[in-house]
Design a protein around this motif. Structure first.
Motif, PDB file in Angstrom:
ATOM      1  N   THR A 117      42.444  52.137   2.789  1.00  9.89           N
ATOM      2  CA  THR A 117      43.451  52.945   3.493  1.00  9.89           C
ATOM      3  C   THR A 117      42.874  54.329   3.794  1.00  9.89           C
ATOM      4  N   THR A 118      43.420  55.348   3.160  1.00  5.23           N
ATOM      5  CA  THR A 118      43.000  56.729   3.394  1.00  5.23           C
ATOM      6  C   THR A 118      42.541  57.355   2.093  1.00  5.23           C
ATOM      7  N   TYR A 119      41.339  57.937   2.116  1.00  4.79           N
ATOM      8  CA  TYR A 119      40.791  58.566   0.914  1.00  4.79           C
ATOM      9  C   TYR A 119      41.700  59.703   0.438  1.00  4.79           C
ATOM     10  N   ASN A 120      41.921  59.750  -0.850  1.00  5.48           N
ATOM     11  CA  ASN A 120      42.668  60.807  -1.520  1.00  5.48           C
ATOM     12  C   ASN A 120      44.149  60.833  -1.155  1.00  5.48           C
ATOM     13  N   SER A 121      44.681  59.718  -0.693  1.00  2.48           N
ATOM     14  CA  SER A 121      46.087  59.638  -0.307  1.00  2.48           C
ATOM     15  C   SER A 121      46.957  59.347  -1.521  1.00  2.48           C
ATOM     16  N   ILE A 122      47.811  60.296  -1.851  1.00  2.04           N
ATOM     17  CA  ILE A 122      48.741  60.131  -2.970  1.00  2.04           C
ATOM     18  C   ILE A 122      49.851  59.158  -2.574  1.00  2.04           C
ATOM     19  N   SER A 123      50.278  59.230  -1.322  1.00  2.00           N
ATOM     20  CA  SER A 123      51.372  58.365  -0.874  1.00  2.00           C
ATOM     21  C   SER A 123      50.992  56.890  -0.960  1.00  2.00           C
ATOM     22  N   VAL A 124      49.743  56.552  -0.690  1.00  2.00           N
ATOM     23  CA  VAL A 124      49.291  55.158  -0.799  1.00  2.00           C
ATOM     24  C   VAL A 124      49.419  54.678  -2.243  1.00  2.00           C
ATOM     25  N   ILE A 125      49.027  55.531  -3.174  1.00  2.00           N
ATOM     26  CA  ILE A 125      49.111  55.179  -4.598  1.00  2.00           C
ATOM     27  C   ILE A 125      50.563  54.983  -5.021  1.00  2.00           C
ATOM     28  N   LYS A 126      51.419  55.918  -4.618  1.00  2.00           N
ATOM     29  CA  LYS A 126      52.835  55.816  -5.005  1.00  2.00           C
ATOM     30  C   LYS A 126      53.512  54.604  -4.389  1.00  2.00           C
TER      31      LYS A 126
ATOM     32  N   SER B 102      53.951  62.649  -1.358  1.00  2.00           N
ATOM     33  CA  SER B 102      52.564  63.132  -1.395  1.00  2.00           C
ATOM     34  C   SER B 102      52.299  64.084  -2.552  1.00  2.00           C
ATOM     35  N   ASP B 103      53.242  64.215  -3.455  1.00  2.00           N
ATOM     36  CA  ASP B 103      53.110  65.136  -4.579  1.00  2.00           C
ATOM     37  C   ASP B 103      52.375  64.457  -5.733  1.00  2.00           C
ATOM     38  N   PRO B 104      51.181  64.950  -6.086  1.00  2.00           N
ATOM     39  CA  PRO B 104      50.421  64.308  -7.168  1.00  2.00           C
ATOM     40  C   PRO B 104      50.787  64.799  -8.556  1.00  2.00           C
ATOM     41  N   LYS B 105      51.816  65.597  -8.699  1.00  2.00           N
ATOM     42  CA  LYS B 105      52.156  66.184 -10.000  1.00  2.00           C
ATOM     43  C   LYS B 105      53.070  65.256 -10.796  1.00  2.00           C
ATOM     44  N   PHE B 106      52.454  64.277 -11.414  1.00  2.00           N
ATOM     45  CA  PHE B 106      53.221  63.369 -12.265  1.00  2.00           C
ATOM     46  C   PHE B 106      52.358  62.981 -13.450  1.00  2.00           C
ATOM     47  N   GLY B 107      52.863  63.254 -14.639  1.00  2.00           N
ATOM     48  CA  GLY B 107      52.178  62.866 -15.870  1.00  2.00           C
ATOM     49  C   GLY B 107      50.720  63.280 -15.940  1.00  2.00           C
ATOM     50  N   ASP B 108      49.875  62.318 -16.217  1.00  2.00           N
ATOM     51  CA  ASP B 108      48.436  62.559 -16.346  1.00  2.00           C
ATOM     52  C   ASP B 108      47.689  62.176 -15.066  1.00  2.00           C
TER      53      ASP B 108
END
Length: 79
Positions: free
Chosen positions: A62-71, A13-19
């Protein structure tokens, strides 16, 4: 499968990657029906617009603003 393991190990759930912040802010604008941002934090957004549209579509299903879904989506695409 190894990629997914490391996603959980390093912070799914950590969004700290690159840009990532630029992509996330743009995807949030698209999801909320706002205009595509042309400038973020004073810097022009020169990246191709496709990825923020994919992110906002993932959030729609899925779920709005979910970092885990993106990853997880990225891990599946990369194999």
């Amino acid at each position: 499968m190894v990629n997914i393991y490391f996603q959980f190990k390093t912070g799914i759930s950590d969004p700290k990657f690159g840009d990532s912040q630029h992509y996330l802010l743009t995807a949030q604008a698209i999801y909320n029906g706002q205009e595509y941002p042309r400038v973020i934090e004073g810097w022009p957004f020169f990246r191709a617009p496709g990825y923020p549209f994919i992110i906002s579509t993932l959030w729609e299903f899925t779920t709005y603003n979910s970092i885990s879904v993106i990853k997880l989506f990225n891990s599946m695409c990369l194999g």
